[in-house]
Design an enzyme around this catalytic site. Structure first.
Site, PDB file in Angstrom:
ATOM      1  CG  ASP A  64      17.785  70.441 -72.004  1.00 44.07           C
ATOM      2  OD1 ASP A  64      18.640  69.773 -71.170  1.00 44.07           O
ATOM      3  OD2 ASP A  64      16.692  70.290 -71.433  1.00 44.07           O
ATOM      4  CE1 TYR A 155      24.085  78.032 -54.843  1.00 41.99           C
ATOM      5  CE2 TYR A 155      25.818  76.695 -54.429  1.00 41.99           C
ATOM      6  CZ  TYR A 155      25.105  77.410 -55.458  1.00 41.99           C
ATOM      7  OH  TYR A 155      25.551  77.417 -56.750  1.00 41.99           O
ATOM      8  CE  LYS A 162      27.371  76.651 -59.469  1.00 41.68           C
ATOM      9  NZ  LYS A 162      27.338  76.854 -60.901  1.00 41.68           N
TER      10      LYS A 162
HETATM   11  P1  NAD Z   1      20.641  82.954 -64.988  1.00 37.27           P
HETATM   12  O1  NAD Z   1      19.382  82.443 -64.642  1.00 37.27           O
HETATM   13  O2  NAD Z   1      20.815  84.485 -65.763  1.00 37.27           O
HETATM   14  O3  NAD Z   1      21.249  81.775 -65.756  1.00 37.27           O
HETATM   15  C1  NAD Z   1      21.390  80.424 -65.685  1.00 37.27           C
HETATM   16  C2  NAD Z   1      21.050  79.662 -66.831  1.00 37.27           C
HETATM   17  O4  NAD Z   1      20.941  78.270 -66.842  1.00 37.27           O
HETATM   18  C3  NAD Z   1      19.881  80.107 -67.814  1.00 37.27           C
HETATM   19  O5  NAD Z   1      20.097  80.537 -68.777  1.00 37.27           O
HETATM   20  C4  NAD Z   1      19.096  78.750 -67.896  1.00 37.27           C
HETATM   21  O6  NAD Z   1      18.434  78.602 -69.246  1.00 37.27           O
HETATM   22  C5  NAD Z   1      20.442  77.852 -67.911  1.00 37.27           C
HETATM   23  N1  NAD Z   1      20.096  76.398 -67.577  1.00 37.27           N
HETATM   24  C6  NAD Z   1      19.209  75.705 -66.584  1.00 37.27           C
HETATM   25  N2  NAD Z   1      19.320  74.507 -67.073  1.00 37.27           N
HETATM   26  C7  NAD Z   1      19.677  74.233 -68.300  1.00 37.27           C
HETATM   27  C8  NAD Z   1      19.695  73.094 -69.246  1.00 37.27           C
HETATM   28  N3  NAD Z   1      19.144  72.060 -68.889  1.00 37.27           N
HETATM   29  N4  NAD Z   1      20.218  73.330 -70.241  1.00 37.27           N
HETATM   30  C9  NAD Z   1      20.622  74.557 -70.495  1.00 37.27           C
HETATM   31  N5  NAD Z   1      20.885  75.503 -70.040  1.00 37.27           N
HETATM   32  C10 NAD Z   1      20.152  75.550 -68.857  1.00 37.27           C
HETATM   33  O7  NAD Z   1      21.632  82.967 -63.761  1.00 37.27           O
HETATM   34  P2  NAD Z   1      22.920  83.197 -63.541  1.00 37.27           P
HETATM   35  O8  NAD Z   1      23.096  83.388 -61.976  1.00 37.27           O
HETATM   36  O9  NAD Z   1      23.692  84.241 -64.367  1.00 37.27           O
HETATM   37  O10 NAD Z   1      23.789  81.853 -63.517  1.00 37.27           O
HETATM   38  C11 NAD Z   1      24.853  81.586 -64.539  1.00 37.27           C
HETATM   39  C12 NAD Z   1      25.949  80.803 -63.632  1.00 37.27           C
HETATM   40  O11 NAD Z   1      26.478  81.688 -62.717  1.00 37.27           O
HETATM   41  C13 NAD Z   1      25.379  79.529 -62.892  1.00 37.27           C
HETATM   42  O12 NAD Z   1      26.254  78.415 -63.027  1.00 37.27           O
HETATM   43  C14 NAD Z   1      25.008  79.897 -61.337  1.00 37.27           C
HETATM   44  O13 NAD Z   1      25.472  78.783 -60.790  1.00 37.27           O
HETATM   45  C15 NAD Z   1      26.486  80.614 -61.320  1.00 37.27           C
HETATM   46  N6  NAD Z   1      26.563  81.666 -60.159  1.00 37.27           N
HETATM   47  C16 NAD Z   1      25.672  82.500 -59.908  1.00 37.27           C
HETATM   48  C17 NAD Z   1      25.666  83.567 -59.070  1.00 37.27           C
HETATM   49  C18 NAD Z   1      24.600  84.512 -58.558  1.00 37.27           C
HETATM   50  O14 NAD Z   1      24.635  84.901 -57.423  1.00 37.27           O
HETATM   51  N7  NAD Z   1      23.714  84.832 -59.567  1.00 37.27           N
HETATM   52  C19 NAD Z   1      26.677  83.436 -57.906  1.00 37.27           C
HETATM   53  C20 NAD Z   1      27.923  82.703 -58.390  1.00 37.27           C
HETATM   54  C21 NAD Z   1      27.526  81.615 -59.317  1.00 37.27           C
HETATM   55  O1  0WE Z   2      24.123  78.915 -58.462  1.00 38.91           O
HETATM   56  C1  0WE Z   2      23.243  79.836 -58.003  1.00 38.91           C
HETATM   57  C2  0WE Z   2      21.640  79.693 -58.601  1.00 38.91           C
HETATM   58  C3  0WE Z   2      21.324  78.210 -58.620  1.00 38.91           C
HETATM   59  C4  0WE Z   2      20.007  77.806 -59.148  1.00 38.91           C
HETATM   60  C5  0WE Z   2      18.847  78.554 -58.808  1.00 38.91           C
HETATM   61  C6  0WE Z   2      17.490  77.936 -58.999  1.00 38.91           C
HETATM   62  C7  0WE Z   2      16.409  78.924 -58.710  1.00 38.91           C
HETATM   63  C8  0WE Z   2      15.090  78.612 -59.285  1.00 38.91           C
HETATM   64  C9  0WE Z   2      19.781  76.403 -59.328  1.00 38.91           C
HETATM   65  N1  0WE Z   2      18.712  75.981 -59.550  1.00 38.91           N
HETATM   66  C10 0WE Z   2      17.461  76.695 -59.378  1.00 38.91           C
HETATM   67  N2  0WE Z   2      16.095  76.315 -59.550  1.00 38.91           N
HETATM   68  C11 0WE Z   2      15.288  76.973 -59.792  1.00 38.91           C
HETATM   69  O2  0WE Z   2      13.868  76.518 -59.689  1.00 38.91           O
HETATM   70  N3  0WE Z   2      23.651  80.877 -57.174  1.00 38.91           N
HETATM   71  C12 0WE Z   2      24.952  80.857 -56.799  1.00 38.91           C
HETATM   72  C13 0WE Z   2      22.581  81.860 -56.885  1.00 38.91           C
HETATM   73  C14 0WE Z   2      21.955  81.526 -55.301  1.00 38.91           C
HETATM   74  O3  0WE Z   2      21.335  80.574 -55.235  1.00 38.91           O
HETATM   75  C15 0WE Z   2      21.039  80.451 -53.847  1.00 38.91           C
HETATM   76  C16 0WE Z   2      22.065  81.350 -53.440  1.00 38.91           C
HETATM   77  C17 0WE Z   2      22.563  82.104 -54.273  1.00 38.91           C
HETATM   78  C18 0WE Z   2      23.630  82.934 -54.042  1.00 38.91           C
HETATM   79  C19 0WE Z   2      20.115  79.454 -53.444  1.00 38.91           C
HETATM   80  C20 0WE Z   2      20.218  79.328 -51.975  1.00 38.91           C
HETATM   81  C21 0WE Z   2      21.186  80.407 -51.271  1.00 38.91           C
HETATM   82  C22 0WE Z   2      21.942  81.270 -51.955  1.00 38.91           C
END
Ligand code: NAD
Ligand code: 0WE
Length: 260
Positions: A64, A155, A162
């Site tokens: 964590d 967001y 970010k």
């Molecule tokens: P995901 O849910 O698969 O991964 C998020 C991870 O964060 C999970 O494995 C979760 O366990 C971990 N996490 C959260 N709190 C934590 C903590 N306290 N300690 C350790 N791990 C922790 O989702 P994802 O979309 O693959 O996200 C990965 C990265 O990509 C994030 O930084 C997210 O902001 C970024 N991102 C996502 C998108 C999208 O649209 N999905 C777009 C751009 C950037």
């Molecule tokens: O970075 C992200 C996701 C970040 C995220 C998502 C969650 C959902 C569940 C962080 N914390 C949480 N906590 C929760 O409890 N993205 C880039 C994906 C994402 O998230 C959005 C987006 C996009 C794209 C949220 C609002 C609007 C667009």
């Protein structure tokens, strides 16, 4: 000879096979890297170990990122089992659901601190933990999103986190450049991962992204994996402190519009 022959990568943030971290892990492994994984304890046995096994990986340790003791323990274990490290992948973020549902102006003090701690400070903390193990030429990678620079509805505090993360990439790159360690971010377009599920309006923004992005397609974890491969390998030997967009060109648009 492959791009990452003999290189060792430690990947934080796999939750399941939709995770961006998993797309990156597969891409690095396919080019010869040894990969290890760290995720939160609750995901380790059910989710992460079976995926790791698919890449012949046995290094799977809980962490964590809010806990300095757990961060220390992961890198201790890595040193004992693998020795050095060439690639560190930070693919995690968290904000409380309520901060993403409401208005940004209503973000609580502790909700703000939590989002910034998990989503931004953790990059510094993991980098510091990895530093004694990093070989010259090592590459550190994180994931960001367009909401860091322009307002994306809902967001909210994640956009601020970010923005701080992208600035941290630049400061870390300046700190570590003299040790031949590079630090970069990938700004990915929206991908349907666990972190994107249940987000108000995600579905419609995901659909309209495809209609307006110059490449007219959604982004996959394999797209991100290939870009990560470039940043992790010597192909990007003079690239540091950058944000690389893997978004089908969405960010270049002034006024995103659909075809008639
Ligand atoms: P995901 O849910 O698969 O991964 C998020 C991870 O964060 C999970 O494995 C979760 O366990 C971990 N996490 C959260 N709190 C934590 C903590 N306290 N300690 C350790 N791990 C922790 O989702 P994802 O979309 O693959 O996200 C990965 C990265 O990509 C994030 O930084 C997210 O902001 C970024 N991102 C996502 C998108 C999208 O649209 N999905 C777009 C751009 C950037
Ligand atoms: O970075 C992200 C996701 C970040 C995220 C998502 C969650 C959902 C569940 C962080 N914390 C949480 N906590 C929760 O409890 N993205 C880039 C994906 C994402 O998230 C959005 C987006 C996009 C794209 C949220 C609002 C609007 C667009």
């Amino acid at each position: 000879m492959t791009l990452l022959d003999g290189k060792k990568a430690l990947i934080f943030g796999v939750a399941n096979d939709h995770s961006i971290a998993w797309g990156i892990a597969q891409a690095l492994h396919a080019e010869g890297a040894t990969v290890g994984f760290s995720s939160v304890e609750s995901l380790i046995d059910k989710r992460v170990r079976p995926l790791a096994a698919r890449l012949g990986s046995t290094f799977v340790e809980p962490c964590d990122v809010q806990d300095d003791g757990q961060i220390h323990a992961v890198f201790d274990k890595w040193r004992d089992s693998e020795g050095e490290l060439d690639v560190l992948v930070h693919a995690l973020a968290f904000a409380r659901r309520e901060e993403l549902d409401g208005a940004f102006v209503d973000t609580s003090r502790d909700g703000f601190a939590l989002a910034l701690d998990v989503s931004c400070y953790s990059l510094l903390a993991l980098t510091r933990g990895a530093l004694p193990l990093l070989r010259p030429g090592a590459s550190i990678l994180t994931l960001t999103y367009y909401g860091a620079e322009k307002v994306v509805a809902h967001y909210n505090v994640m956009g601020v986190a970010k923005a701080a993360l992208e600035a941290s990439v630049r400061y870390l790159a300046a700190d570590l450049g003299p040790r031949a360690v590079r630090v970069n971010a990938i700004s990915a377009g929206p991908i349907r991962t666990l972190a994107a599920s249940g987000i108000a309006g995600f579905k419609s923004m995901y659909g309209s992204f495809r209609d307006v992005a110059p490449l007219r397609k959604n982004i996959t974890i394999d797209d991100v994996g290939r870009a990560a491969l470039f940043l992790a390998s010597d192909l990007s030997s003079a690239v540091t402190g950058e944000v690389l967009y893997v978004d089908g060109g969405f960010n270049i648009l002034g006024v995103p519009t659909r075809d008639e």
